[in-house]
Design an enzyme around this catalytic site. Structure first.
Site, PDB file in Angstrom:
ATOM      1  N   HIS A   1       0.828  -1.208   0.000  1.00 58.12           N
ATOM      2  CA  HIS A   1       0.000   0.000   0.000  1.00 58.12           C
ATOM      3  C   HIS A   1       0.861   1.256   0.000  1.00 58.12           C
ATOM      4  CE1 HIS A   1       0.465  -0.825   4.398  1.00 58.12           C
ATOM      5  NE2 HIS A   1       0.588   0.480   4.484  1.00 58.12           N
TER       6      HIS A   1
ATOM      7  N   GLU B   1       7.561   0.930   5.188  1.00 59.42           N
ATOM      8  CA  GLU B   1       6.989  -0.086   6.056  1.00 59.42           C
ATOM      9  C   GLU B   1       7.210  -1.435   5.376  1.00 59.42           C
ATOM     10  OE1 GLU B   1       2.716   0.217   6.460  1.00 59.42           O
ATOM     11  OE2 GLU B   1       2.671  -1.171   8.154  1.00 59.42           O
TER      12      GLU B   1
ATOM     13  N   HIS C   1       4.053   7.052   3.850  1.00 57.64           N
ATOM     14  CA  HIS C   1       4.975   5.929   3.668  1.00 57.64           C
ATOM     15  C   HIS C   1       4.502   5.016   2.551  1.00 57.64           C
ATOM     16  CE1 HIS C   1       2.091   4.172   6.681  1.00 57.64           C
ATOM     17  NE2 HIS C   1       2.282   3.063   5.990  1.00 57.64           N
TER      18      HIS C   1
HETATM   19 CO    CO Z   1       1.076   1.326   6.316  1.00 60.90          CO
END
Ligand code: CO
Length: 138
Positions: free
Chosen positions: A7, A130, A79
């Site tokens: 994502h 991440e 992020h």
């Molecule tokens: Co995230």
């Protein structure tokens, strides 16, 4: 080592406005807001055919999103999340290559129920990364 883009997370100052934008203006399928008190955020998932967008909004005091929004009042990309098959071996390889893991270095359970780690943006061209462990999808 990294696999799919899981994502892209976007910090938003006004969650209902952002939901309207993605649902109405952009015509996306937008989920219900989910509170993630362990991460200090409210998250809204948007499923796209090939990846997800996560809208992030501060939750509670000392939210990591609060500071980001102070610097970026209109919101912005917060992020990107890449999938890894084994988060501990990924972490060990990153540390041996000089990368810095945020927090205490131990994976937390992320918004999708999988272990996640964050890597310091200074090591990756200013981009907060991440890593999310996704079993059996590689
Ligand atoms: Co995230």
């Amino acid at each position: 080592m990294i696999g799919k883009l899981n994502h892209v997370a976007i910090a938003v100052p006004d969650l209902s406005m952002a939901i309207k934008l993605y649902e109405g203006t952009l015509g996306a399928i937008v989920g219900e807001p989910q509170d993630e008190p362990n991460h200090g955020v409210t998250v809204v998932f948007i499923n796209l055919p090939n990846t997800k967008i996560e809208l992030l909004h501060p939750l509670g005091s000392n939210s990591p999103i609060e500071k980001f929004l102070e610097k970026n009042p209109a919101g912005g990309i917060h992020h990107v999340c890449y999938e890894v098959a084994d988060i501990i071996s990924a972490r060990e390889k990153l540390i041996s290559n000089g990368a810095h893991i945020l927090g205490n270095g131990e994976p937390k359970i992320g918004a999708h129920g999988n272990p996640v780690l964050f890597l310091h943006p200074k090591d990756f061209n200013g981009c907060l990364i991440e890593l999310e462990e996704i079993k059996g999808d590689h």
